[in-house]
Design a protein around this motif. Structure first.
Motif, PDB file in Angstrom:
ATOM      1  N   GLY A 106      55.292  37.128 -39.413  1.00 27.26           N
ATOM      2  CA  GLY A 106      56.597  36.822 -40.025  1.00 27.26           C
ATOM      3  C   GLY A 106      57.749  37.349 -39.189  1.00 27.26           C
TER       4      GLY A 106
ATOM      5  N   ASP B  61      57.979  35.223 -35.985  1.00 25.73           N
ATOM      6  CA  ASP B  61      58.552  33.909 -36.322  1.00 25.73           C
ATOM      7  C   ASP B  61      60.062  34.038 -36.510  1.00 25.73           C
ATOM      8  OD1 ASP B  61      58.989  31.323 -37.195  1.00 25.73           O
ATOM      9  OD2 ASP B  61      58.167  31.638 -39.197  1.00 25.73           O
ATOM     10  N   GLY B  62      60.471  35.039 -37.288  1.00 28.25           N
ATOM     11  CA  GLY B  62      61.903  35.254 -37.522  1.00 28.25           C
ATOM     12  C   GLY B  62      62.642  35.570 -36.233  1.00 28.25           C
TER      13      GLY B  62
ATOM     14  N   ALA C 255      63.154  32.594 -34.152  1.00 25.59           N
ATOM     15  CA  ALA C 255      64.182  31.693 -34.709  1.00 25.59           C
ATOM     16  C   ALA C 255      65.554  32.049 -34.150  1.00 25.59           C
ATOM     17  CB  ALA C 255      64.186  31.786 -36.233  1.00 25.59           C
ATOM     18  N   LEU C 256      65.671  33.287 -33.701  1.00 28.20           N
ATOM     19  CA  LEU C 256      66.937  33.711 -33.089  1.00 28.20           C
ATOM     20  C   LEU C 256      66.895  33.604 -31.568  1.00 28.20           C
ATOM     21  CD1 LEU C 256      69.723  35.167 -33.595  1.00 28.20           C
ATOM     22  CD2 LEU C 256      68.513  37.298 -33.139  1.00 28.20           C
TER      23      LEU C 256
ATOM     24  N   THR D  48      63.928  29.304 -30.166  1.00 27.31           N
ATOM     25  CA  THR D  48      63.498  28.389 -31.245  1.00 27.31           C
ATOM     26  C   THR D  48      62.448  27.389 -30.763  1.00 27.31           C
ATOM     27  OG1 THR D  48      65.410  27.049 -30.714  1.00 27.31           O
ATOM     28  CG2 THR D  48      65.612  28.505 -32.614  1.00 27.31           C
TER      29      THR D  48
ATOM     30  N   SER E 250      59.926  28.024 -28.870  1.00 24.76           N
ATOM     31  CA  SER E 250      58.694  28.725 -28.487  1.00 24.76           C
ATOM     32  C   SER E 250      57.447  28.004 -29.010  1.00 24.76           C
ATOM     33  CB  SER E 250      58.745  30.141 -29.063  1.00 24.76           C
ATOM     34  OG  SER E 250      57.452  30.637 -29.230  1.00 24.76           O
TER      35      SER E 250
ATOM     36  N   ARG F 261      56.352  29.116 -32.443  1.00 26.93           N
ATOM     37  CA  ARG F 261      57.054  28.417 -33.536  1.00 26.93           C
ATOM     38  C   ARG F 261      56.471  27.024 -33.730  1.00 26.93           C
ATOM     39  NH1 ARG F 261      61.296  29.733 -37.024  1.00 26.93           N
ATOM     40  NH2 ARG F 261      62.613  28.044 -36.304  1.00 26.93           N
TER      41      ARG F 261
ATOM     42  N   ARG G 129      66.339  38.974 -46.765  1.00 30.59           N
ATOM     43  CA  ARG G 129      65.051  39.300 -46.149  1.00 30.59           C
ATOM     44  C   ARG G 129      64.904  38.554 -44.817  1.00 30.59           C
ATOM     45  NH1 ARG G 129      59.886  37.186 -49.228  1.00 30.59           N
ATOM     46  NH2 ARG G 129      60.603  35.297 -48.209  1.00 30.59           N
ATOM     47  N   GLY G 130      65.339  37.284 -44.847  1.00 35.30           N
ATOM     48  CA  GLY G 130      65.226  36.454 -43.644  1.00 35.30           C
ATOM     49  C   GLY G 130      66.021  37.023 -42.484  1.00 35.30           C
ATOM     50  N   VAL G 131      67.249  37.467 -42.793  1.00 41.89           N
ATOM     51  CA  VAL G 131      68.100  38.025 -41.739  1.00 41.89           C
ATOM     52  C   VAL G 131      67.471  39.309 -41.180  1.00 41.89           C
ATOM     53  CG1 VAL G 131      70.346  39.075 -41.267  1.00 41.89           C
ATOM     54  CG2 VAL G 131      70.217  36.965 -42.605  1.00 41.89           C
TER      55      VAL G 131
ATOM     56  N   ARG H   5      64.304  40.126 -41.248  1.00 40.65           N
ATOM     57  CA  ARG H   5      63.120  39.719 -40.489  1.00 40.65           C
ATOM     58  C   ARG H   5      63.512  39.281 -39.072  1.00 40.65           C
ATOM     59  NH1 ARG H   5      59.435  35.862 -44.132  1.00 40.65           N
ATOM     60  NH2 ARG H   5      57.942  37.447 -44.700  1.00 40.65           N
ATOM     61  N   THR H   6      64.574  38.488 -39.031  1.00 42.33           N
ATOM     62  CA  THR H   6      65.028  37.950 -37.755  1.00 42.33           C
ATOM     63  C   THR H   6      65.449  39.089 -36.819  1.00 42.33           C
ATOM     64  OG1 THR H   6      65.721  35.915 -38.811  1.00 42.33           O
ATOM     65  CG2 THR H   6      66.744  36.407 -36.703  1.00 42.33           C
TER      66      THR H   6
END
Lengths: 136, 538
Positions: A65, A68-69, A72-73, A76, A78, A81, A120-122, A124-125
């Motif tokens: 996770g 992945d996060g 995403a930053l 993307t 990759s 992903r 949470r997403g931020v 994680r990223t």
């Protein structure tokens, strides 16, 4: 031949890791088989950086996770992903998991859950980006 | 050497319609076509609606993603984003037989059975009289042809306040299909703010579609199963192959598949058609008294350039297109809606001078049956698990605006044939297409105006995506109409100048490309060209 079996096993393991990550449960056999099929027909050789990340995820499944996060930053496009994305598409087209994808009626209070997921997403990223830098 | 009466090249919209006109006039017609098909997916989709299938069918991945998961593309939204595995045969042989050499123009061409019509969005707007005149078409003749085509293919529409932009003078049509909740909501808000929209020169109405809402022959009324991207089972939406299938039942019609036309050579009393067998790569010839090219604008240009002089540079027109995902907050968090459809339901026209010329048009679609995986990549900075939760909540409020703009000829829009050793035909089409700074600024201004006005309908643009030039799949203007006998131009009846018996039935002759989708007009024009061929005599 033994190399092929080994590669199929790696894909099977990868499918289970990505499936658990997306569904919070082990994916069914069909999903694993389809993931293997998809990866075998559209093989893209991972870059050395992506291979490092795949190896890390394989050994430390909790990190998927975060990575992945982070990607995403940072990256993307990759291959990591792309693989998670392929697994997402496969699970979306399985009746066992429709509940994860088809829209459901939500009350306005659900906005709080969405806000939580956003925060949470931020996090994680951000932490994922740090983990990726460390692995690299 | 057997000389056939009429050969029609291509099974797409213009080929199918011109062939039908010739056959209905009692002529012997042969269609030469590559005609790639994909029978694997024909009968795979069960007789259920999208939501039921998603919940129950363990084999759904086959038609939703493809048996080999080939329908899952990692590429960003661009050309052919809505092309699902069942329609992938549209592109078969294109890499080898329709090679393209361009840095900024990425068209969709097809050698499939039914041509690019396989993936047509079935929107059937009439051009205004002024648009037709600018394109070099005769409004009176076109009005009759629109009617003939509408009777053949079956059109549903509504003569609402925007009738002059949508149905025009059309008399033969069925009622529009019912709107889903997203579009009802937009329409309700539009009606409430009608004066605001009118003041801005914006007009919204139902999109006319080549989609049956009542049974017609062996075709069934639309069943609201929301499987439009995956199957043509009920034949509710008209596709060119449906017409060709019907023609093949007629003794006056012969279909020859597996051949791609390379060149033609006109002799005193016949035309030789040199073709490449797509399986063997060998050249074979067919002979006819009259040749009708309906192989799509770019395909026709290739054939004409090879036949008359490959070094010529031809102009090209193509509607600039922008893809705008929007969000309707009022619809967010609702459950999946049964009975939706994948076709456009509303059209928004920008006609600032209120003269029905030089308009831009936005088609509105709601998003469901193309599934979450196609759009989830667009969510920035989030892992796929977090993006999934967000998308499941947002998706009922997702509305797509597809904006088309008109196009005029300029020195920066042209194409030519160049040698290519990797091509089955030995050449590829090199296209240069560039919009000037003023044109770009104007398109930007128009889009901003439309996006801003849409906020009044509770629909907010998330971003504007330019899928690249050529993505509109509307091409024209390569062999413009001319009243003079000039090479690489067409006579008004579609005859290629410099030839006696070679006609072009697609939109190659149009001197201007209005924003409203070209397909209905090119169907009508193909009918007119076939009438012209008949008048010319075999």
């Amino acid at each position: 031949m033994s190399k092929q079996i080994e590669s199929i096993d790696i894909l099977g393991h990868e499918a289970v890791v990505f499936g658990k990550y997306l569904l919070r449960q082990a994916p069914n056999e069909k999903v694993v088989e389809l993931y293997r099929r998809a990866m075998s027909t559209t093989i893209v050789k991972p870059t050395p950086e992506d291979q490092k990340l795949l190896d890390f995820i394989s050994k430390h499944t909790w990190s998927v996770g975060l990575i992945d996060g982070g990607l995403a930053l940072l990256n993307t496009d990759s291959d990591v992903r792309r693989r998670i994305y392929t697994m997402l598409a496969i699970t979306e087209a399985m009746p066992d998991y429709y509940d994860y994808y088809l829209p459901k009626k939500r009350s306005n209070w659900y906005l709080l859950s969405v806000a939580f997921v956003g925060i949470r997403g931020v996090l994680r990223t951000v932490f994922g980006a740090i983990v990726i830098k460390v692995i690299a | 050497m057997k000389i056939l009466d009429y050969i029609v090249v291509g099974s797409g919209c213009s080929g199918a319609m011109s062939a039908q006109t010739l056959v209905e006039a009692g002529k012997q017609v042969t269609m030469v076509d590559v005609g790639a098909t994909n029978p694997k997916y024909h009968d795979m989709v069960p007789e259920k609606d999208f939501i039921t299938l998603r919940k129950t069918d363990p084999e759904q991945y086959r038609y939703l993603l493809g048996s080999e998961i080939e329908g899952v593309s990692w590429a960003q939204i661009g050309k052919g984003a809505q092309i699902t595995p069942a329609r992938k045969h549209m592109y078969k042989h294109a890499d080898t037989h329709l090679r393209m050499d361009s840095k900024n123009f990425f068209p969709i061409e097809s050698l499939g059975y039914g041509g690019a019509g396989i993936g047509w969005g079935v929107q059937c707007w009439e051009y205004s009289d002024a648009d037709m005149r600018m394109a070099g078409l005769d409004p009176q003749k076109m009005s009759q042809a629109y009617e003939t085509v509408a009777r053949r293919i079956g059109i549903s529409g509504t003569n609402d306040g925007t009738g002059k932009y949508t149905l025009g003078t059309l008399k033969t049509y069925q009622p529009s299909p019912k709107m889903d909740r997203n579009h009802k909501y937009i329409m309700g808000k539009y009606d409430k703010h009608l004066k605001y929209f009118q003041k801005l020169g914006l007009h919204m109405g139902r999109t006319p579609l080549a989609l049956l809402t009542k049974d017609k022959g062996n075709r069934k009324a639309y069943a609201y199963q929301d499987m439009d991207f995956y199957t043509d089972k009920h034949r509710s939406a008209w596709r060119p192959w449906i017409a060709v299938d019907e023609l093949r039942k007629n003794n006056s019609f012969t279909y020859i598949g597996g051949y791609m036309v390379k060149t033609f050579k006109e002799k005193d009393d016949y035309v030789e058609l040199v073709c490449v067998n797509v399986d063997t790569g060998k050249e074979e010839s067919f002979y006819c008294r009259s040749l009708i090219l309906g192989s799509g604008v770019l395909g026709t240009a290739r054939i004409v350039l090879r036949s008359l002089g490959a070094k010529k540079r031809l102009p090209i027109l193509c509607n600039p297109y922008t893809y705008i995902p929007c969000l309707q907050p009022a619809m967010v968090g609702k459950e999946a809606e049964p009975g939706k459809m994948g076709f456009a339901q509303l059209s928004l026209f920008l006609d600032e001078n209120n003269d029905n010329v030089d308009t831009s048009v936005a088609s509105l679609y709601s998003y469901q049956s193309l599934m979450m995986f196609r759009v989830i990549k667009q969510i920035p900075f989030l892992s796929f698990t977090d993006a999934r939760v967000l998308m499941q909540w947002l998706m009922p409020g997702l509305v797509i605006m597809g904006v088309h703009h008109p196009d005029k000829h300029s020195d920066n829009k042209y194409m030519e044939l160049v040698p290519d050793k990797h091509s089955a035909t030995g050449d590829s089409l090199k296209v240069h297409y560039e919009l000037g700074a003023e044109e770009l600024a104007e398109l930007d201004r128009r889009e901003k105006k439309m996006v801003s006005a849409m906020r009044k309908t509770g629909t907010f643009a998330l971003k504007r995506i330019n899928p690249g030039y050529g993505a509109s799949v509307h091409y024209a203007g390569t062999l413009p109409f001319s009243d003079e006998e000039k090479s690489f131009t067409l006579a008004r009846n579609g005859r290629l100048h410099g030839t006696k018996k070679v006609f072009v039935a697609d939109s190659s002759g149009f001197e201007y490309l209005p924003s409203r989708g070209v397909t209905f007009t090119l169907l009508a024009n193909a009918h007119n060209v076939a009438e012209g061929v008949l008048a010319h005599g075999s």
